[in-house]
Design a protein around this motif. Structure first.
Motif, PDB file in Angstrom:
ATOM      1  N   GLY A  35      -4.708   4.112  10.206  1.00  0.00           N
ATOM      2  CA  GLY A  35      -4.031   3.416  11.290  1.00  0.00           C
ATOM      3  C   GLY A  35      -4.305   1.933  11.309  1.00  0.00           C
ATOM      4  O   GLY A  35      -3.666   1.199  12.053  1.00  0.00           O
ATOM      5  N   SER A  36      -5.262   1.488  10.492  1.00  0.00           N
ATOM      6  CA  SER A  36      -5.593   0.071  10.427  1.00  0.00           C
ATOM      7  C   SER A  36      -6.128  -0.248   9.037  1.00  0.00           C
ATOM      8  O   SER A  36      -6.495   0.651   8.270  1.00  0.00           O
ATOM      9  CB  SER A  36      -6.644  -0.297  11.476  1.00  0.00           C
ATOM     10  OG  SER A  36      -7.889   0.318  11.167  1.00  0.00           O
TER      11      SER A  36
ATOM     12  N   GLN B 212       5.171   4.345   1.787  1.00  0.00           N
ATOM     13  CA  GLN B 212       4.420   3.133   2.093  1.00  0.00           C
ATOM     14  C   GLN B 212       3.441   3.397   3.220  1.00  0.00           C
ATOM     15  O   GLN B 212       3.752   4.092   4.195  1.00  0.00           O
ATOM     16  CB  GLN B 212       5.367   1.993   2.469  1.00  0.00           C
ATOM     17  CG  GLN B 212       4.673   0.638   2.545  1.00  0.00           C
ATOM     18  CD  GLN B 212       5.651  -0.507   2.719  1.00  0.00           C
ATOM     19  OE1 GLN B 212       6.865  -0.308   2.738  1.00  0.00           O
ATOM     20  NE2 GLN B 212       5.141  -1.717   2.850  1.00  0.00           N
ATOM     21  N   VAL B 213       2.249   2.830   3.083  1.00  0.00           N
ATOM     22  CA  VAL B 213       1.186   2.954   4.076  1.00  0.00           C
ATOM     23  C   VAL B 213       0.947   1.572   4.686  1.00  0.00           C
ATOM     24  O   VAL B 213       0.974   0.562   3.972  1.00  0.00           O
ATOM     25  CB  VAL B 213      -0.106   3.485   3.412  1.00  0.00           C
ATOM     26  CG1 VAL B 213      -1.252   3.505   4.406  1.00  0.00           C
ATOM     27  CG2 VAL B 213       0.122   4.876   2.821  1.00  0.00           C
ATOM     28  N   LEU B 214       0.714   1.522   5.988  1.00  0.00           N
ATOM     29  CA  LEU B 214       0.481   0.250   6.686  1.00  0.00           C
ATOM     30  C   LEU B 214       1.520  -0.797   6.255  1.00  0.00           C
ATOM     31  O   LEU B 214       1.194  -1.823   5.660  1.00  0.00           O
ATOM     32  CB  LEU B 214      -0.942  -0.265   6.404  1.00  0.00           C
ATOM     33  CG  LEU B 214      -2.093   0.619   6.901  1.00  0.00           C
ATOM     34  CD1 LEU B 214      -3.431   0.089   6.387  1.00  0.00           C
ATOM     35  CD2 LEU B 214      -2.104   0.680   8.422  1.00  0.00           C
ATOM     36  N   PRO B 215       2.789  -0.547   6.545  1.00  0.00           N
ATOM     37  CA  PRO B 215       3.852  -1.407   6.033  1.00  0.00           C
ATOM     38  C   PRO B 215       3.807  -2.846   6.545  1.00  0.00           C
ATOM     39  O   PRO B 215       4.482  -3.717   5.990  1.00  0.00           O
ATOM     40  CB  PRO B 215       5.133  -0.698   6.501  1.00  0.00           C
ATOM     41  CG  PRO B 215       4.705   0.157   7.648  1.00  0.00           C
ATOM     42  CD  PRO B 215       3.301   0.576   7.341  1.00  0.00           C
ATOM     43  N   GLU B 216       3.011  -3.098   7.601  1.00  0.00           N
ATOM     44  CA  GLU B 216       2.910  -4.468   8.102  1.00  0.00           C
ATOM     45  C   GLU B 216       2.014  -5.343   7.225  1.00  0.00           C
ATOM     46  O   GLU B 216       1.902  -6.554   7.451  1.00  0.00           O
ATOM     47  CB  GLU B 216       2.385  -4.476   9.546  1.00  0.00           C
ATOM     48  CG  GLU B 216       0.959  -3.985   9.712  1.00  0.00           C
ATOM     49  CD  GLU B 216       0.852  -2.475   9.891  1.00  0.00           C
ATOM     50  OE1 GLU B 216      -0.141  -2.035  10.502  1.00  0.00           O
ATOM     51  OE2 GLU B 216       1.747  -1.741   9.426  1.00  0.00           O
TER      52      GLU B 216
ATOM     53  N   LEU C 227      -9.074   1.848   5.671  1.00  0.00           N
ATOM     54  CA  LEU C 227      -8.970   2.074   4.223  1.00  0.00           C
ATOM     55  C   LEU C 227     -10.338   2.304   3.594  1.00  0.00           C
ATOM     56  O   LEU C 227     -10.448   2.982   2.567  1.00  0.00           O
ATOM     57  CB  LEU C 227      -8.298   0.873   3.547  1.00  0.00           C
ATOM     58  CG  LEU C 227      -6.798   0.695   3.780  1.00  0.00           C
ATOM     59  CD1 LEU C 227      -6.325  -0.594   3.122  1.00  0.00           C
ATOM     60  CD2 LEU C 227      -6.022   1.881   3.237  1.00  0.00           C
ATOM     61  N   ALA C 228     -11.387   1.728   4.192  1.00  0.00           N
ATOM     62  CA  ALA C 228     -12.743   1.896   3.652  1.00  0.00           C
ATOM     63  C   ALA C 228     -13.167   3.359   3.656  1.00  0.00           C
ATOM     64  O   ALA C 228     -14.044   3.759   2.881  1.00  0.00           O
ATOM     65  CB  ALA C 228     -13.735   1.052   4.447  1.00  0.00           C
ATOM     66  N   GLY C 229     -12.555   4.184   4.523  1.00  0.00           N
ATOM     67  CA  GLY C 229     -12.904   5.595   4.568  1.00  0.00           C
ATOM     68  C   GLY C 229     -11.976   6.474   3.760  1.00  0.00           C
ATOM     69  O   GLY C 229     -12.106   7.703   3.798  1.00  0.00           O
ATOM     70  N   HIS C 230     -11.067   5.892   3.021  1.00  0.00           N
ATOM     71  CA  HIS C 230     -10.111   6.650   2.209  1.00  0.00           C
ATOM     72  C   HIS C 230     -10.433   6.521   0.719  1.00  0.00           C
ATOM     73  O   HIS C 230     -11.163   5.617   0.291  1.00  0.00           O
ATOM     74  CB  HIS C 230      -8.687   6.143   2.458  1.00  0.00           C
ATOM     75  CG  HIS C 230      -8.062   6.718   3.687  1.00  0.00           C
ATOM     76  ND1 HIS C 230      -7.261   7.836   3.662  1.00  0.00           N
ATOM     77  CD2 HIS C 230      -8.132   6.334   4.983  1.00  0.00           C
ATOM     78  CE1 HIS C 230      -6.847   8.107   4.881  1.00  0.00           C
ATOM     79  NE2 HIS C 230      -7.356   7.209   5.710  1.00  0.00           N
ATOM     80  N   ASP C 231      -9.879   7.458  -0.043  1.00  0.00           N
ATOM     81  CA  ASP C 231      -9.933   7.352  -1.506  1.00  0.00           C
ATOM     82  C   ASP C 231      -8.900   6.317  -1.930  1.00  0.00           C
ATOM     83  O   ASP C 231      -7.693   6.541  -1.789  1.00  0.00           O
ATOM     84  CB  ASP C 231      -9.614   8.697  -2.163  1.00  0.00           C
ATOM     85  CG  ASP C 231     -10.676   9.740  -1.908  1.00  0.00           C
ATOM     86  OD1 ASP C 231     -11.810   9.350  -1.581  1.00  0.00           O
ATOM     87  OD2 ASP C 231     -10.375  10.939  -2.026  1.00  0.00           O
ATOM     88  N   CYS C 232      -9.364   5.187  -2.425  1.00  0.00           N
ATOM     89  CA  CYS C 232      -8.461   4.126  -2.868  1.00  0.00           C
ATOM     90  C   CYS C 232      -8.526   4.010  -4.388  1.00  0.00           C
ATOM     91  O   CYS C 232      -9.601   4.128  -4.999  1.00  0.00           O
ATOM     92  CB  CYS C 232      -8.832   2.800  -2.208  1.00  0.00           C
ATOM     93  SG  CYS C 232      -8.509   2.772  -0.420  1.00  0.00           S
TER      94      CYS C 232
ATOM     95  N   LEU D 173       0.847  -1.191   0.000  1.00  0.00           N
ATOM     96  CA  LEU D 173       0.000   0.000   0.000  1.00  0.00           C
ATOM     97  C   LEU D 173       0.883   1.242   0.000  1.00  0.00           C
ATOM     98  O   LEU D 173       1.871   1.311   0.731  1.00  0.00           O
ATOM     99  CB  LEU D 173      -0.895   0.006   1.236  1.00  0.00           C
ATOM    100  CG  LEU D 173      -1.905  -1.144   1.326  1.00  0.00           C
ATOM    101  CD1 LEU D 173      -2.418  -1.289   2.749  1.00  0.00           C
ATOM    102  CD2 LEU D 173      -3.053  -0.918   0.353  1.00  0.00           C
ATOM    103  N   CYS D 174       0.527   2.206  -0.826  1.00  0.00           N
ATOM    104  CA  CYS D 174       1.338   3.422  -0.909  1.00  0.00           C
ATOM    105  C   CYS D 174       0.475   4.612  -1.326  1.00  0.00           C
ATOM    106  O   CYS D 174      -0.598   4.455  -1.905  1.00  0.00           O
ATOM    107  CB  CYS D 174       2.493   3.239  -1.897  1.00  0.00           C
ATOM    108  SG  CYS D 174       1.982   2.712  -3.549  1.00  0.00           S
TER     109      CYS D 174
END
Length: 302
Positions: A182-183, A259-263, A187-192, A168-169
């Protein structure tokens, strides 16, 4: 029968039979439907049978045509094995090699590799086709599929070429405006930025994280069926993308993306997929090994 059939005419017939169309066969050959029609007519005259039933919309193979098609396949398989055996004796693969891949992987990695392969083995006649869908290797006449993803049909053979993951980036500008999730659920609340991959459901991201595999349904104002477009949208700050390391590595290095949520990651290894064992075809065996070495040598440079 007036004479032995011309092998090239047989090849034209096999292609027409596969495509059920003179126009489609002509397009693939880079010639005209009239030329294809002429070659079929000469083959029919040579064999003394009608091979095809023609209508205004499609072409159907006759009963005699089915027999000729099966024999033609046997003949061409034998010729290919002979060519491979002779090539192997001279350590020089030759003949036609049809390879398929997806648009992004094909342009960024497969095409440069094939350019190098052609330089090393000039007797190979290489054709690369790019699609945003999975192909039927046997039915569509491809020797090799260079693909991403570990879900491979059990009737096919696959050899790993390179390890790869999707991550994810997003651009720093997007995260500055919308904040960093943060989790995975956030992501459901973001523009993907959603892309239709060859073998993945649209808008569902399956990722491996600390708790194992998790799914998240994502949406956004922009979506496409081309990864390069999605990459550029991400750089433009339009949203969060799920892209391969080989695709976004340079943008991560120069700071255009972070990078987003690198885990979390999505396994997306690169494979060579084929229908018959490698020991039956010298040219495919050489090509697969060439790809493995090429990807090892060029890892991180794409």
């Amino acid at each position: 029968m007036n004479s032995l059939p011309n092998l090239e005419d047989l090849r034209v017939f096999v292609l027409v039979a596969r495509r059920s169309s003179f126009a489609a066969a002509a397009s693939e050959m880079g010639t005209s439907p009239a030329f294809v029609s002429k070659r079929i007519r000469l083959l029919e005259e040579s064999l003394g049978v009608r091979l095809l039933h023609r209508t205004t919309r499609r072409v159907a193979v006759s009963e005699d045509g089915e027999r000729v098609y099966r024999w033609a396949q046997t003949i061409f398989d034998a010729v290919e094995r002979m060519t491979d055996e002779v090539s192997e004796l001279h350590q020089e693969p030759r003949g036609q090699l049809r390879i398929v891949s997806s648009f992004g992987l094909g342009r960024r990695l497969v095409a440069p590799a094939l350019s190098a392969l052609s330089e090393r083995y000039p007797a190979l006649d290489i054709r690369l086709d790019l699609f945003d869908r999975l192909v039927d290797l046997i039915d569509e006449g491809f020797d090799l599929d260079i693909r991403i993803g570990d879900n491979i049909a059990p009737n096919l053979i696959a050899k790993p070429l390179a390890e790869n993951s999707r991550i994810l980036c997003a651009a720093p500008s997007y995260l500055a405006r919308h904040g960093e999730p943060g989790s995975l659920a956030e992501l459901a609340g973001h523009d993907c930025l959603v892309i239709k991959e060859r073998d993945h459901p649209f808008g569902v991201w399956r990722l491996h994280g600390p708790a194992g595999e998790e799914n998240v349904k994502v949406t956004g104002p922009l979506s496409a069926n081309n990864g390069e477009i999605v990459h550029q949208w991400a750089v433009d700050g339009r949203g969060i993308a799920l892209r391969s390391w080989w695709d976004v590595g340079e943008s991560l290095e120069n700071g255009r993306l972070v990078q987003v949520l690198p885990e979390y990651r999505q396994p997306a290894n690169i494979w060579a997929v084929y229908a018959a064992p490698l020991d039956t075809s010298a040219k495919i065996r050489v090509t697969v090994e060439f790809f493995r070495q090429y990807f090892r040598d060029h890892r991180g440079r794409s």
